[in-house]
Design a protein around this motif. Structure first.
Motif, short mmCIF file in Angstrom:
data_model
loop_
_atom_site.label_atom_id
_atom_site.label_comp_id
_atom_site.label_asym_id
_atom_site.label_seq_id
_atom_site.Cartn_x
_atom_site.Cartn_y
_atom_site.Cartn_z
N MET A 130 0.84 -1.21 0.00
CA MET A 130 0.00 0.00 0.00
C MET A 130 0.87 1.26 0.00
SD MET A 130 -2.90 -1.01 2.84
CE MET A 130 -3.33 -2.74 3.10
N ILE A 131 1.93 1.23 0.78
CA ILE A 131 2.84 2.38 0.83
C ILE A 131 3.52 2.58 -0.52
CG2 ILE A 131 4.97 3.27 1.87
CD1 ILE A 131 4.18 1.79 4.45
N ASP A 132 4.01 1.50 -1.10
CA ASP A 132 4.71 1.59 -2.39
C ASP A 132 3.78 2.14 -3.48
OD1 ASP A 132 7.01 0.59 -1.24
OD2 ASP A 132 6.65 -1.48 -1.87
N LYS A 133 2.51 1.80 -3.40
CA LYS A 133 1.55 2.30 -4.39
C LYS A 133 1.45 3.82 -4.32
CE LYS A 133 -3.30 1.90 -5.78
NZ LYS A 133 -4.63 1.26 -5.48
N GLU A 134 1.45 4.37 -3.10
CA GLU A 134 1.37 5.81 -2.94
C GLU A 134 2.66 6.50 -3.39
OE1 GLU A 134 -1.47 7.18 -2.22
OE2 GLU A 134 -2.32 5.16 -2.00
N VAL A 135 3.78 5.87 -3.12
CA VAL A 135 5.07 6.42 -3.57
C VAL A 135 5.11 6.47 -5.09
CG1 VAL A 135 7.57 6.06 -3.60
CG2 VAL A 135 6.28 5.65 -1.49
N ALA A 136 4.62 5.39 -5.72
CA ALA A 136 4.58 5.35 -7.18
C ALA A 136 3.67 6.43 -7.76
CB ALA A 136 4.11 3.97 -7.65
N ALA A 137 2.67 6.84 -6.96
CA ALA A 137 1.75 7.89 -7.40
C ALA A 137 2.33 9.28 -7.17
CB ALA A 137 0.42 7.75 -6.66
N GLY A 138 3.52 9.35 -6.58
CA GLY A 138 4.20 10.63 -6.45
C GLY A 138 4.20 11.25 -5.07
N ILE A 139 3.75 10.53 -4.04
CA ILE A 139 3.74 11.09 -2.69
C ILE A 139 5.10 10.91 -2.03
CG2 ILE A 139 2.73 10.92 -0.39
CD1 ILE A 139 0.11 10.22 -1.61
N ASN A 140 5.58 11.97 -1.42
CA ASN A 140 6.86 11.95 -0.72
C ASN A 140 6.79 10.96 0.45
OD1 ASN A 140 9.17 12.51 0.82
ND2 ASN A 140 9.06 14.71 0.44
N LEU A 141 7.79 10.08 0.57
CA LEU A 141 7.82 9.12 1.68
C LEU A 141 7.71 9.81 3.03
CD1 LEU A 141 10.56 6.53 0.62
CD2 LEU A 141 8.22 6.00 1.30
N GLU A 142 8.29 11.00 3.13
CA GLU A 142 8.28 11.72 4.40
C GLU A 142 6.92 12.30 4.74
OE1 GLU A 142 11.58 14.38 3.55
OE2 GLU A 142 12.79 13.28 5.01
N ASN A 143 5.96 12.19 3.83
CA ASN A 143 4.60 12.64 4.08
C ASN A 143 3.62 11.47 4.12
OD1 ASN A 143 5.20 15.34 4.34
ND2 ASN A 143 4.87 15.81 2.18
N ILE A 144 4.14 10.29 4.40
CA ILE A 144 3.31 9.09 4.55
C ILE A 144 3.30 8.69 6.02
CG2 ILE A 144 3.11 6.64 4.02
CD1 ILE A 144 4.14 7.23 1.23
N PHE A 145 2.09 8.54 6.57
CA PHE A 145 1.93 8.21 7.99
C PHE A 145 1.08 6.95 8.12
CE2 PHE A 145 2.79 12.66 7.58
CZ PHE A 145 3.65 12.95 8.63
N VAL A 146 1.59 6.01 8.90
CA VAL A 146 0.86 4.77 9.15
C VAL A 146 0.39 4.79 10.61
CG1 VAL A 146 0.94 2.25 9.08
CG2 VAL A 146 2.37 3.59 7.50
N CYS A 147 -0.91 4.54 10.81
CA CYS A 147 -1.50 4.61 12.15
C CYS A 147 -2.39 3.38 12.35
CB CYS A 147 -2.36 5.86 12.30
SG CYS A 147 -1.63 7.38 11.62
N GLY A 148 -2.57 2.99 13.62
CA GLY A 148 -3.42 1.84 13.86
C GLY A 148 -3.81 1.68 15.31
N PHE A 149 -4.97 1.01 15.52
CA PHE A 149 -5.51 0.77 16.85
C PHE A 149 -5.45 -0.72 17.18
CE2 PHE A 149 -9.23 -0.48 19.42
CZ PHE A 149 -8.95 0.21 20.60
#
Length: 258
Positions: A130-149
């Motif tokens: 899922m993260i790699d898909k967003e990176v491929a779409a052009g999102i900066n890795l430093e602006n990717i946040f993973v959260c969970g409960f």
């Protein structure tokens, strides 16, 4: 074992499942009066990405109202994702099939609970995709946040630590460390730069507070920083106060658009 104790032993896992599902329903009710979930279409290139991983027995859509807390201008170009876990048999619930990122052997989860590293690592692969898909779409890795409960918090921790590069941040709510310290050898120098926010209720009887407290020392051993927040009288739940802290955490670590 008395008849009463036998009855409690039999129904406890299903009560825990019912609690998790009820929590999702409460989320929907609590946020029903908030701003509408529909919003204008996001730009082609979102400035940031937030991935939210739910707890055992829950679903992604049931957690979508969480985004209504993040109304600051910094989140206008944020893309959110609330995936649902696959349906799997869960040992702590006598093999019942339910949404679960990986198998859990016992509840309550404590520092001594057995780890299911094989299942966790398989789930991590899905999160990394899922993260790699967003990176491929052009999102900066430093602006990717993973959260969970809860279970999603444990998977958040594993996914952030084992991603080969630094991310914007990881946020664990009522989670635990889902593997042994030997995994530290697999954490890359870049991944160690990812900041971690950890929140846990001191009255949690599902994932014991001690299991949450074990997080910061584990991360310190790995050479990472962690902002740990303890909430007195809070059980296995998440509060608006915690979400506001998450908002501040993300705003603090967002990078400017290039």
């Amino acid at each position: 074992m008395s008849l009463l104790r036998s009855f409690i032993f039999f129904v406890r896992p299903f009560v825990l499942l019912a609690f998790t599902l009820t929590l999702a329903s409460l989320f929907a009710f609590f946020f029903s009066s908030s701003s509408p979930r529909s919003s204008p279409p996001l730009p082609m290139a979102a400035r940031s990405f937030v991935l939210w991983l739910h707890g055992l027995g829950d679903s992604g859509p049931a957690n979508e109202p969480i985004r209504t807390f993040f109304s600051s201008p910094e989140f206008k170009n944020t893309r959110w994702s609330f995936p649902s876990a696959p349906h799997n048999r869960v040992s702590c619930n006598y093999g019942a099939v339910m949404p679960s990122w990986f198998d859990i052997y016992e509840i309550p989860v404590s520092t001594e609970s057995p780890k299911n590293e094989k299942d966790v690592l398989k789930a991590v692969e899905g999160v990394h995709a899922m993260i790699d898909k967003e990176v491929a779409a052009g999102i900066n890795l430093e602006n990717i946040f993973v959260c969970g409960f809860s279970q999603g918090g444990a998977l958040t921790l594993a996914s952030v630590l084992l991603y080969p590069k630094a991310l914007g941040g990881g946020a664990v709510f009522s989670g635990w460390v889902p593997f042994n310290s030997s995994i530290i050898e697999q954490i890359s120098p870049e991944a160690k730069k990812t900041p971690i926010l950890w929140s846990h209720g001191m009255a949690d009887q599902t994932v014991l507070f001690g299991a949450g407290q074990a997080g910061p020392p584990f991360l310190e051993q790995a050479g990472m920083t962690c902002e740990f927040k303890a909430y007195p009288n809070l059980g296995h739940s998440i509060t608006p106060e915690e979400l506001h802290s998450l908002e501040s955490f993300i705003k603090k670590h967002l990078k400017s658009s290039s």
